[in-house]
Motif scaffolding. Structure first.
Motif, PDB file in Angstrom:
ATOM      1  N   GLN A  23     -70.889 -22.051  75.346  1.00  0.00           N
ATOM      2  CA  GLN A  23     -70.023 -21.017  75.903  1.00  0.00           C
ATOM      3  C   GLN A  23     -69.278 -21.526  77.132  1.00  0.00           C
ATOM      4  O   GLN A  23     -68.090 -21.222  77.314  1.00  0.00           O
ATOM      5  CB  GLN A  23     -70.819 -19.760  76.257  1.00  0.00           C
ATOM      6  CG  GLN A  23     -69.970 -18.603  76.776  1.00  0.00           C
ATOM      7  CD  GLN A  23     -68.857 -18.209  75.813  1.00  0.00           C
ATOM      8  OE1 GLN A  23     -69.088 -18.043  74.616  1.00  0.00           O
ATOM      9  NE2 GLN A  23     -67.636 -18.066  76.313  1.00  0.00           N
ATOM     10  N   THR A  24     -69.951 -22.305  77.948  1.00  0.00           N
ATOM     11  CA  THR A  24     -69.292 -22.877  79.127  1.00  0.00           C
ATOM     12  C   THR A  24     -68.121 -23.757  78.717  1.00  0.00           C
ATOM     13  O   THR A  24     -67.024 -23.673  79.273  1.00  0.00           O
ATOM     14  CB  THR A  24     -70.293 -23.698  79.953  1.00  0.00           C
ATOM     15  OG1 THR A  24     -71.380 -22.858  80.354  1.00  0.00           O
ATOM     16  CG2 THR A  24     -69.632 -24.283  81.193  1.00  0.00           C
ATOM     17  N   ALA A  25     -68.349 -24.606  77.719  1.00  0.00           N
ATOM     18  CA  ALA A  25     -67.282 -25.496  77.246  1.00  0.00           C
ATOM     19  C   ALA A  25     -66.157 -24.705  76.605  1.00  0.00           C
ATOM     20  O   ALA A  25     -64.972 -25.020  76.780  1.00  0.00           O
ATOM     21  CB  ALA A  25     -67.857 -26.493  76.244  1.00  0.00           C
ATOM     22  N   ARG A  26     -66.508 -23.671  75.863  1.00  0.00           N
ATOM     23  CA  ARG A  26     -65.513 -22.828  75.189  1.00  0.00           C
ATOM     24  C   ARG A  26     -64.574 -22.193  76.220  1.00  0.00           C
ATOM     25  O   ARG A  26     -63.351 -22.145  76.035  1.00  0.00           O
ATOM     26  CB  ARG A  26     -66.258 -21.752  74.394  1.00  0.00           C
ATOM     27  CG  ARG A  26     -65.445 -20.981  73.417  1.00  0.00           C
ATOM     28  CD  ARG A  26     -66.339 -20.008  72.658  1.00  0.00           C
ATOM     29  NE  ARG A  26     -67.255 -20.684  71.762  1.00  0.00           N
ATOM     30  CZ  ARG A  26     -68.587 -20.576  71.812  1.00  0.00           C
ATOM     31  NH1 ARG A  26     -69.183 -19.825  72.730  1.00  0.00           N
ATOM     32  NH2 ARG A  26     -69.330 -21.243  70.955  1.00  0.00           N
ATOM     33  N   THR A  27     -65.151 -21.728  77.308  1.00  0.00           N
ATOM     34  CA  THR A  27     -64.357 -21.094  78.366  1.00  0.00           C
ATOM     35  C   THR A  27     -63.549 -22.127  79.144  1.00  0.00           C
ATOM     36  O   THR A  27     -62.356 -21.948  79.397  1.00  0.00           O
ATOM     37  CB  THR A  27     -65.278 -20.321  79.329  1.00  0.00           C
ATOM     38  OG1 THR A  27     -66.016 -19.338  78.595  1.00  0.00           O
ATOM     39  CG2 THR A  27     -64.472 -19.651  80.433  1.00  0.00           C
TER      40      THR A  27
ATOM     41  N   VAL B 296     -59.641 -31.835  72.924  1.00  0.00           N
ATOM     42  CA  VAL B 296     -60.813 -31.475  73.712  1.00  0.00           C
ATOM     43  C   VAL B 296     -61.912 -31.064  72.734  1.00  0.00           C
ATOM     44  O   VAL B 296     -61.664 -30.324  71.773  1.00  0.00           O
ATOM     45  CB  VAL B 296     -60.488 -30.346  74.726  1.00  0.00           C
ATOM     46  CG1 VAL B 296     -60.082 -29.058  74.032  1.00  0.00           C
ATOM     47  CG2 VAL B 296     -61.668 -30.103  75.657  1.00  0.00           C
ATOM     48  N   ASP B 297     -63.115 -31.575  72.940  1.00  0.00           N
ATOM     49  CA  ASP B 297     -64.197 -31.396  71.984  1.00  0.00           C
ATOM     50  C   ASP B 297     -65.241 -30.422  72.503  1.00  0.00           C
ATOM     51  O   ASP B 297     -65.783 -30.606  73.598  1.00  0.00           O
ATOM     52  CB  ASP B 297     -64.861 -32.748  71.701  1.00  0.00           C
ATOM     53  CG  ASP B 297     -66.066 -32.609  70.789  1.00  0.00           C
ATOM     54  OD1 ASP B 297     -65.967 -31.860  69.800  1.00  0.00           O
ATOM     55  OD2 ASP B 297     -67.105 -33.236  71.064  1.00  0.00           O
ATOM     56  N   ILE B 298     -65.523 -29.388  71.714  1.00  0.00           N
ATOM     57  CA  ILE B 298     -66.607 -28.469  72.073  1.00  0.00           C
ATOM     58  C   ILE B 298     -67.686 -28.467  70.987  1.00  0.00           C
ATOM     59  O   ILE B 298     -68.520 -27.579  70.934  1.00  0.00           O
ATOM     60  CB  ILE B 298     -66.090 -27.040  72.337  1.00  0.00           C
ATOM     61  CG1 ILE B 298     -65.312 -26.483  71.145  1.00  0.00           C
ATOM     62  CG2 ILE B 298     -65.208 -27.024  73.578  1.00  0.00           C
ATOM     63  CD1 ILE B 298     -64.861 -25.024  71.341  1.00  0.00           C
ATOM     64  N   GLU B 299     -67.659 -29.517  70.146  1.00  0.00           N
ATOM     65  CA  GLU B 299     -68.678 -29.628  69.107  1.00  0.00           C
ATOM     66  C   GLU B 299     -69.741 -30.643  69.488  1.00  0.00           C
ATOM     67  O   GLU B 299     -70.623 -30.364  70.292  1.00  0.00           O
ATOM     68  CB  GLU B 299     -68.034 -29.981  67.760  1.00  0.00           C
ATOM     69  CG  GLU B 299     -69.017 -29.811  66.597  1.00  0.00           C
ATOM     70  CD  GLU B 299     -68.876 -30.863  65.518  1.00  0.00           C
ATOM     71  OE1 GLU B 299     -69.579 -30.732  64.499  1.00  0.00           O
ATOM     72  OE2 GLU B 299     -68.119 -31.829  65.674  1.00  0.00           O
ATOM     73  N   ASP B 300     -69.674 -31.858  68.950  1.00  0.00           N
ATOM     74  CA  ASP B 300     -70.778 -32.808  69.100  1.00  0.00           C
ATOM     75  C   ASP B 300     -71.040 -33.252  70.533  1.00  0.00           C
ATOM     76  O   ASP B 300     -72.151 -33.661  70.858  1.00  0.00           O
ATOM     77  CB  ASP B 300     -70.515 -34.047  68.234  1.00  0.00           C
ATOM     78  CG  ASP B 300     -70.833 -33.798  66.767  1.00  0.00           C
ATOM     79  OD1 ASP B 300     -71.416 -32.742  66.462  1.00  0.00           O
ATOM     80  OD2 ASP B 300     -70.483 -34.649  65.934  1.00  0.00           O
ATOM     81  N   SER B 301     -70.030 -33.219  71.391  1.00  0.00           N
ATOM     82  CA  SER B 301     -70.241 -33.699  72.760  1.00  0.00           C
ATOM     83  C   SER B 301     -70.839 -32.637  73.677  1.00  0.00           C
ATOM     84  O   SER B 301     -71.078 -32.906  74.855  1.00  0.00           O
ATOM     85  CB  SER B 301     -68.908 -34.182  73.353  1.00  0.00           C
ATOM     86  OG  SER B 301     -68.024 -33.089  73.540  1.00  0.00           O
ATOM     87  N   VAL B 302     -71.100 -31.451  73.143  1.00  0.00           N
ATOM     88  CA  VAL B 302     -71.609 -30.344  73.965  1.00  0.00           C
ATOM     89  C   VAL B 302     -72.933 -29.849  73.393  1.00  0.00           C
ATOM     90  O   VAL B 302     -73.016 -29.505  72.207  1.00  0.00           O
ATOM     91  CB  VAL B 302     -70.588 -29.179  74.007  1.00  0.00           C
ATOM     92  CG1 VAL B 302     -71.136 -28.016  74.821  1.00  0.00           C
ATOM     93  CG2 VAL B 302     -69.258 -29.653  74.577  1.00  0.00           C
TER      94      VAL B 302
ATOM     95  N   LEU C 145     -63.656 -19.253  67.036  1.00  0.00           N
ATOM     96  CA  LEU C 145     -62.472 -18.612  66.478  1.00  0.00           C
ATOM     97  C   LEU C 145     -62.087 -17.374  67.286  1.00  0.00           C
ATOM     98  O   LEU C 145     -60.901 -17.134  67.561  1.00  0.00           O
ATOM     99  CB  LEU C 145     -62.700 -18.227  65.019  1.00  0.00           C
ATOM    100  CG  LEU C 145     -62.728 -19.365  64.003  1.00  0.00           C
ATOM    101  CD1 LEU C 145     -62.955 -18.810  62.601  1.00  0.00           C
ATOM    102  CD2 LEU C 145     -61.446 -20.188  64.042  1.00  0.00           C
ATOM    103  N   VAL C 146     -63.079 -16.602  67.667  1.00  0.00           N
ATOM    104  CA  VAL C 146     -62.810 -15.403  68.476  1.00  0.00           C
ATOM    105  C   VAL C 146     -62.204 -15.796  69.814  1.00  0.00           C
ATOM    106  O   VAL C 146     -61.213 -15.209  70.273  1.00  0.00           O
ATOM    107  CB  VAL C 146     -64.105 -14.598  68.684  1.00  0.00           C
ATOM    108  CG1 VAL C 146     -63.867 -13.441  69.660  1.00  0.00           C
ATOM    109  CG2 VAL C 146     -64.633 -14.071  67.358  1.00  0.00           C
ATOM    110  N   ALA C 147     -62.768 -16.833  70.435  1.00  0.00           N
ATOM    111  CA  ALA C 147     -62.266 -17.276  71.741  1.00  0.00           C
ATOM    112  C   ALA C 147     -60.860 -17.856  71.621  1.00  0.00           C
ATOM    113  O   ALA C 147     -59.979 -17.552  72.441  1.00  0.00           O
ATOM    114  CB  ALA C 147     -63.216 -18.306  72.345  1.00  0.00           C
ATOM    115  N   LEU C 148     -60.646 -18.681  70.608  1.00  0.00           N
ATOM    116  CA  LEU C 148     -59.330 -19.311  70.439  1.00  0.00           C
ATOM    117  C   LEU C 148     -58.242 -18.278  70.177  1.00  0.00           C
ATOM    118  O   LEU C 148     -57.107 -18.416  70.657  1.00  0.00           O
ATOM    119  CB  LEU C 148     -59.379 -20.313  69.285  1.00  0.00           C
ATOM    120  CG  LEU C 148     -60.142 -21.609  69.562  1.00  0.00           C
ATOM    121  CD1 LEU C 148     -60.359 -22.383  68.271  1.00  0.00           C
ATOM    122  CD2 LEU C 148     -59.393 -22.466  70.569  1.00  0.00           C
TER     123      LEU C 148
END
Length: 281
Positions: A48-52, A36-42, A83-86
């Motif tokens: 933050q939405t993608a991270r959650t 799951v990608d939360i870098e270039d595709s977001v 990193l904090v979220a993970l």
């Protein structure tokens, strides 16, 4: 440093972290690794939405494949937030893809932040800049590095070259050489043409011939083609067995197989191929 690396599989599929409706499709696509990608595709406002939302990607009791996440670069605030979220995720990724890696320190920082009792995710470096290629030997020595992934789009943008095979041949070859020297697998970049299976098949065949362990993709329909190309064929296995038999019959000296000269390098390659094909490597 010579290592025996965990090798999670040949076909990797990347899916955007904002589209939870695509999660199941990626996980059940037949790919060995779903990321799951939360870098270039977001876009920045949606990080933050993608991270959650991406935590749900890992909330499967019996996942059908290795599940990973591509976080943001450690040179950005979003990378630190990732990193904090993970570290707080209840369900955690098997594998972390770290983008824009240019130093072994990037791998060390991710390991330091996420390694915990009973949890040591596989950490992979996305190699996608000229500076990264200049630092490949050092990056490959990072003790927690599980493998490398070629980032063709960012690399091409950095050096102002095309995305064609010839334009990126040097970068791919350099990456394969460095990864092989470190005994870690390398995964080729996705083919960006979505609707032409012929282009995908040609790219996958070239990647396999060059020495890539597998290939990434961004659409489920690419997975069967990649799996087909990277699965040893009956003909390849038969040829390898013939070479090993000839080696044994000749006592390891130079011999011929089907009219072609074969010697020690061919014997070694055939035995390694059969060991992997038989699942013993």
């Amino acid at each position: 440093m010579t290592r025996i690396s965990r090798r999670p599989g040949r076909a990797w599929i990347i899916t955007p972290g904002l589209h939870a409706d695509r999660f199941a499709g990626a996980q059940t696509s037949g790919a060995a690794v779903a990321v799951v990608d939360i870098e270039d595709s977001v876009a920045l406002p949606d990080k933050q939405t993608a991270r959650t939302a991406s935590e749900a990607f890992f909330a499967l009791p019996n996942p059908p494949c290795t599940l990973g996440i591509r976080m943001n670069s450690l040179t950005t605030i979003d990378g630190i937030k990732d990193l904090v979220a993970l570290a707080a995720y209840t369900a955690r990724p098997d594998l972390i893809v770290v983008p824009k890696v240019e130093s072994p320190r990037d791998i060390e920082l991710v390991a330091a932040a996420l390694d915990a009792g009973g949890y040591t995710p596989d950490i992979w470096a996305l190699i996608e800049s000229p500076r990264a290629f200049d630092s490949l030997p050092a990056i490959m020595r990072a003790p927690r590095l599980g493998g490398v992934f070629f980032g063709s789009a960012d690399y091409a943008a950095s050096v102002h070259c095309g995305l064609g095979w010839d334009a990126l041949h040097y970068a791919r070859s350099a990456l394969i050489n460095a990864a092989t020297a470190a005994n870690i697998p390398a995964i080729d970049a996705p083919t960006w043409e979505l609707d032409d299976p012929g282009i995908l098949r040609r790219d996958a065949e070239r990647a396999k011939e060059l020495g890539f362990y597998g290939k990434g993709c961004v659409h489920p329909r690419h997975v069967p083609v990649i799996n087909d190309i990277f699965t040893p064929t009956v003909e390849e296995i038969s040829e390898a067995r013939a070479i090993v038999a000839a080696a044994d019959a000749s006592g390891g000296t130079v011999t011929t197989v089907d009219g072609q000269m074969r010697g020690t390098p061919f014997f070694t390659a055939a035995r390694a191929f059969l060991a992997e094909a038989d699942g013993t490597s």
